[in-house]
Scaffold this active site. Structure first.
Site, PDB file in Angstrom:
ATOM      1  N   GLY A  39       0.758  -1.271   0.110  1.00  0.00           N
ATOM      2  CA  GLY A  39      -0.050  -0.037   0.062  1.00  0.00           C
ATOM      3  C   GLY A  39       0.899   1.286  -0.098  1.00  0.00           C
ATOM      4  O   GLY A  39       0.531   2.267   0.661  1.00  0.00           O
ATOM      5  N   ARG A  66      -0.398   5.436  -1.835  1.00  0.00           N
ATOM      6  CA  ARG A  66      -0.874   6.651  -1.301  1.00  0.00           C
ATOM      7  C   ARG A  66      -0.784   6.886   0.274  1.00  0.00           C
ATOM      8  O   ARG A  66      -0.220   6.102   0.748  1.00  0.00           O
ATOM      9  CB  ARG A  66      -2.343   6.436  -1.611  1.00  0.00           C
ATOM     10  CG  ARG A  66      -2.714   6.492  -3.015  1.00  0.00           C
ATOM     11  CD  ARG A  66      -4.270   6.570  -3.246  1.00  0.00           C
ATOM     12  NE  ARG A  66      -4.971   5.245  -3.045  1.00  0.00           N
ATOM     13  CZ  ARG A  66      -6.043   4.890  -2.210  1.00  0.00           C
ATOM     14  NH1 ARG A  66      -6.396   5.889  -1.468  1.00  0.00           N
ATOM     15  NH2 ARG A  66      -6.407   3.790  -2.094  1.00  0.00           N
ATOM     16  N   SER A  80      -3.020   0.425  14.545  1.00  0.00           N
ATOM     17  CA  SER A  80      -3.780   1.482  14.604  1.00  0.00           C
ATOM     18  C   SER A  80      -3.964   1.643  16.109  1.00  0.00           C
ATOM     19  O   SER A  80      -4.099   0.961  16.938  1.00  0.00           O
ATOM     20  CB  SER A  80      -5.165   1.439  13.802  1.00  0.00           C
ATOM     21  OG  SER A  80      -6.034   2.468  14.244  1.00  0.00           O
ATOM     22  N   TYR A 109     -12.130  -3.708  11.934  1.00  0.00           N
ATOM     23  CA  TYR A 109     -10.943  -3.185  11.763  1.00  0.00           C
ATOM     24  C   TYR A 109     -10.266  -3.140  12.925  1.00  0.00           C
ATOM     25  O   TYR A 109      -9.091  -3.590  12.848  1.00  0.00           O
ATOM     26  CB  TYR A 109     -11.254  -1.519  11.502  1.00  0.00           C
ATOM     27  CG  TYR A 109      -9.901  -0.877  10.914  1.00  0.00           C
ATOM     28  CD1 TYR A 109      -9.273  -0.968  10.079  1.00  0.00           C
ATOM     29  CD2 TYR A 109      -9.607   0.104  12.064  1.00  0.00           C
ATOM     30  CE1 TYR A 109      -8.218   0.004   9.701  1.00  0.00           C
ATOM     31  CE2 TYR A 109      -8.309   0.900  11.875  1.00  0.00           C
ATOM     32  CZ  TYR A 109      -7.796   0.886  10.614  1.00  0.00           C
ATOM     33  OH  TYR A 109      -6.683   1.769  10.482  1.00  0.00           O
ATOM     34  N   ALA A 114     -10.266  -5.601  15.350  1.00  0.00           N
ATOM     35  CA  ALA A 114      -9.896  -7.048  15.291  1.00  0.00           C
ATOM     36  C   ALA A 114      -8.628  -7.228  14.746  1.00  0.00           C
ATOM     37  O   ALA A 114      -7.725  -7.856  15.034  1.00  0.00           O
ATOM     38  CB  ALA A 114     -11.133  -7.955  15.207  1.00  0.00           C
ATOM     39  N   ALA A 115      -8.766  -6.663  13.414  1.00  0.00           N
ATOM     40  CA  ALA A 115      -7.501  -6.767  12.522  1.00  0.00           C
ATOM     41  C   ALA A 115      -6.182  -5.970  13.110  1.00  0.00           C
ATOM     42  O   ALA A 115      -5.184  -6.826  13.185  1.00  0.00           O
ATOM     43  CB  ALA A 115      -7.851  -6.558  11.197  1.00  0.00           C
ATOM     44  N   LYS A 116      -6.603  -5.109  13.581  1.00  0.00           N
ATOM     45  CA  LYS A 116      -5.246  -4.145  14.081  1.00  0.00           C
ATOM     46  C   LYS A 116      -4.860  -4.753  15.277  1.00  0.00           C
ATOM     47  O   LYS A 116      -3.654  -4.729  15.802  1.00  0.00           O
ATOM     48  CB  LYS A 116      -5.699  -2.676  14.165  1.00  0.00           C
ATOM     49  CG  LYS A 116      -5.950  -2.175  12.883  1.00  0.00           C
ATOM     50  CD  LYS A 116      -4.687  -2.322  11.906  1.00  0.00           C
ATOM     51  CE  LYS A 116      -5.001  -1.235  10.665  1.00  0.00           C
ATOM     52  NZ  LYS A 116      -3.744  -1.409   9.903  1.00  0.00           N
ATOM     53  N   ILE A 128      -4.608  10.286  11.119  1.00  0.00           N
ATOM     54  CA  ILE A 128      -3.805  10.928  10.291  1.00  0.00           C
ATOM     55  C   ILE A 128      -4.595  11.403   8.930  1.00  0.00           C
ATOM     56  O   ILE A 128      -5.414  10.610   8.338  1.00  0.00           O
ATOM     57  CB  ILE A 128      -2.757  10.003   9.648  1.00  0.00           C
ATOM     58  CG1 ILE A 128      -2.043   9.217  11.014  1.00  0.00           C
ATOM     59  CG2 ILE A 128      -1.452  10.423   8.790  1.00  0.00           C
ATOM     60  CD1 ILE A 128      -1.129  10.187  11.827  1.00  0.00           C
TER      61      ILE A 128
HETATM   62  P1  NDP Z   1      -5.167   5.072   2.138  1.00  0.00           P
HETATM   63  O1  NDP Z   1      -6.505   4.636   2.101  1.00  0.00           O
HETATM   64  O2  NDP Z   1      -4.811   6.512   1.928  1.00  0.00           O
HETATM   65  O3  NDP Z   1      -4.087   4.121   1.282  1.00  0.00           O
HETATM   66  C1  NDP Z   1      -4.408   2.863   1.437  1.00  0.00           C
HETATM   67  C2  NDP Z   1      -3.363   1.998   0.650  1.00  0.00           C
HETATM   68  O4  NDP Z   1      -3.275   0.691   0.900  1.00  0.00           O
HETATM   69  C3  NDP Z   1      -3.262   2.234  -0.975  1.00  0.00           C
HETATM   70  O5  NDP Z   1      -1.827   2.468  -1.299  1.00  0.00           O
HETATM   71  C4  NDP Z   1      -3.958   1.070  -1.395  1.00  0.00           C
HETATM   72  O6  NDP Z   1      -3.588   0.775  -2.888  1.00  0.00           O
HETATM   73  C5  NDP Z   1      -3.322  -0.014  -0.575  1.00  0.00           C
HETATM   74  N1  NDP Z   1      -4.140  -1.204  -0.647  1.00  0.00           N
HETATM   75  C6  NDP Z   1      -5.556  -1.312  -0.130  1.00  0.00           C
HETATM   76  N2  NDP Z   1      -5.677  -2.468  -0.209  1.00  0.00           N
HETATM   77  C7  NDP Z   1      -4.907  -3.335  -0.669  1.00  0.00           C
HETATM   78  C8  NDP Z   1      -4.493  -4.726  -1.074  1.00  0.00           C
HETATM   79  N3  NDP Z   1      -5.669  -5.642  -0.840  1.00  0.00           N
HETATM   80  N4  NDP Z   1      -3.399  -4.888  -1.572  1.00  0.00           N
HETATM   81  C9  NDP Z   1      -2.414  -3.953  -1.656  1.00  0.00           C
HETATM   82  N5  NDP Z   1      -2.732  -2.959  -1.280  1.00  0.00           N
HETATM   83  C10 NDP Z   1      -3.879  -2.462  -0.813  1.00  0.00           C
HETATM   84  O7  NDP Z   1      -4.866   4.487   3.744  1.00  0.00           O
HETATM   85  P2  NDP Z   1      -3.694   5.133   4.935  1.00  0.00           P
HETATM   86  O8  NDP Z   1      -2.591   5.789   4.279  1.00  0.00           O
HETATM   87  O9  NDP Z   1      -4.579   6.080   5.610  1.00  0.00           O
HETATM   88  O10 NDP Z   1      -3.572   4.053   5.868  1.00  0.00           O
HETATM   89  C11 NDP Z   1      -2.468   3.234   5.690  1.00  0.00           C
HETATM   90  C12 NDP Z   1      -2.421   2.271   6.733  1.00  0.00           C
HETATM   91  O11 NDP Z   1      -2.296   2.933   7.985  1.00  0.00           O
HETATM   92  C13 NDP Z   1      -3.263   1.223   6.961  1.00  0.00           C
HETATM   93  O12 NDP Z   1      -3.036   0.101   7.272  1.00  0.00           O
HETATM   94  C14 NDP Z   1      -4.452   1.982   7.956  1.00  0.00           C
HETATM   95  O13 NDP Z   1      -5.090   1.014   8.649  1.00  0.00           O
HETATM   96  C15 NDP Z   1      -3.361   2.513   8.759  1.00  0.00           C
HETATM   97  N6  NDP Z   1      -3.753   3.541   9.744  1.00  0.00           N
HETATM   98  C16 NDP Z   1      -4.396   4.709   9.169  1.00  0.00           C
HETATM   99  C17 NDP Z   1      -4.718   5.814   9.781  1.00  0.00           C
HETATM  100  C18 NDP Z   1      -5.104   7.085   9.654  1.00  0.00           C
HETATM  101  O14 NDP Z   1      -5.886   7.846  10.124  1.00  0.00           O
HETATM  102  N7  NDP Z   1      -5.113   7.616   7.955  1.00  0.00           N
HETATM  103  C19 NDP Z   1      -4.802   5.875  11.385  1.00  0.00           C
HETATM  104  C20 NDP Z   1      -4.153   4.515  11.994  1.00  0.00           C
HETATM  105  C21 NDP Z   1      -3.687   3.385  11.081  1.00  0.00           C
HETATM  106  P3  NDP Z   1      -4.451   1.509  -4.038  1.00  0.00           P
HETATM  107  O15 NDP Z   1      -3.792   2.927  -4.230  1.00  0.00           O
HETATM  108  O16 NDP Z   1      -4.191   0.697  -5.174  1.00  0.00           O
HETATM  109  O17 NDP Z   1      -5.757   1.484  -3.620  1.00  0.00           O
END
Ligand code: NDP
Length: 247
Positions: A12, A15, A142, A155, A157-159, A188
């Site tokens: 991921g 983005r 998270s 979410y 449970a996974a985290k 964030i």
């Molecule tokens: P975004 O939704 O901005 O980005 C998600 C990213 O994960 C993208 O790059 C997306 O790819 C990729 N992705 C999603 N599903 C899959 C998959 N099945 N296989 C491969 N890549 C995948 O999320 P964030 O940047 O906000 O979050 C990143 C991490 O941080 C996550 O684990 C989230 O749970 C965790 N987090 C975020 C918080 C927040 O406030 N934002 C708070 C706490 C934890 P694509 O671009 O191709 O869709």
């Protein structure tokens, strides 16, 4: 802090938090492999931003929830680069709804992506890391995995699962020079949180002693530290980056 010569995979990475992590690791000298699932344009933007800054990066598409795709992707990465030194399990999704309304599919989708994906990718890199007796695995959990949240039972449970997984694998791999740690972001600003209503955002801000949401770069800094030699004696730990909202 230098990661020069290291090969890093960030799931991921196209983005949000993942992109900032890719950019930070590359700025420190690592060659970064930017994973995405559905958004090649965003992944290319991440790669270009790194290359324009003089760093090394490439993108690779695979779904972290699909074992066959992971097997093929990591074989490709190993064929091209010979090894993976740093794995950041960052890919994650939300399918929020209250327990009474939660469908099996919403549970499965989140658990498969956010938890099983961490297991599959970690397994894919661990053999090579054990052989070379050096590795860094960093899992993005998270604040919700520690504190819980109404509407996010899947979410949370996974985290929380990532927490137990991280500690167990840290114990398994410690003697082989591999550290396994986590970063637990608070709220964030990314695509995941951008569409929250102003009312919800203000309520969240009220729960954060620092009074503001965090930036993706705040998480990247913690990941970079855990990937570095400065953190060589740190394993099975979590860095909470949340402006004080959970202590
Ligand atoms: P975004 O939704 O901005 O980005 C998600 C990213 O994960 C993208 O790059 C997306 O790819 C990729 N992705 C999603 N599903 C899959 C998959 N099945 N296989 C491969 N890549 C995948 O999320 P964030 O940047 O906000 O979050 C990143 C991490 O941080 C996550 O684990 C989230 O749970 C965790 N987090 C975020 C918080 C927040 O406030 N934002 C708070 C706490 C934890 P694509 O671009 O191709 O869709």
């Amino acid at each position: 802090m230098s990661l020069s010569g290291k090969i890093a995979v960030v799931t991921g990475g196209s983005r949000g938090i993942g992109r900032a992590i890719c950019q930070r690791l590359a700025a420190l000298g690592a060659t970064v492999i930017v994973n995405y699932v559905s958004n090649p344009a965003a992944a290319e933007e991440t790669v270009k931003s790194i290359q324009n800054a003089g760093g090394k990066a490439e993108s690779i598409q695979f779904n972290v929830a699909t074992p066959e795709e992971i097997e093929t992707a990591f074989k490709k990465i190993l064929d091209a680069h010979g090894r993976v030194d740093i794995l950041v399990n960052n890919a994650g999704i939300t399918r929020d709804t209250l327990l009474m309304k939660m469908k099996d599919e919403q549970w499965d989708e989140v658990l498969n992506t956010n938890l099983k994906g961490v297991f599959l990718c970690t397994k894919a890199v661990s053999r090579g890391m054990m052989k070379q007796r050096w590795g860094r695995i960093i899992n993005i959990t998270s604040v919700i995995g520690f504190a819980g949240n109404a509407g996010q039972a899947n979410y949370a449970a996974a985290k929380a699962g990532i927490v137990g997984f991280t500690k167990s694998v840290a114990k398994e791999l410690a003697s082989r020079g591999i550290t396994v740690n986590g970063v637990a972001p608070g709220y964030i600003v990314t695509d995941m949180t951008r569409n929250l209503s102003e009312e919800i955002t203000n309520t969240i801000k009220g729960e954060i002693p620092m009074g503001v949401l965090g930036e993706a770069e705040d998480i990247a800094g913690a990941v970079a530290y855990l990937a570095s030699d400065d953190a060589r004696y740190v394993t099975g730990q979590f860095i909470h980056v949340n402006g004080g909202m959970f202590m």
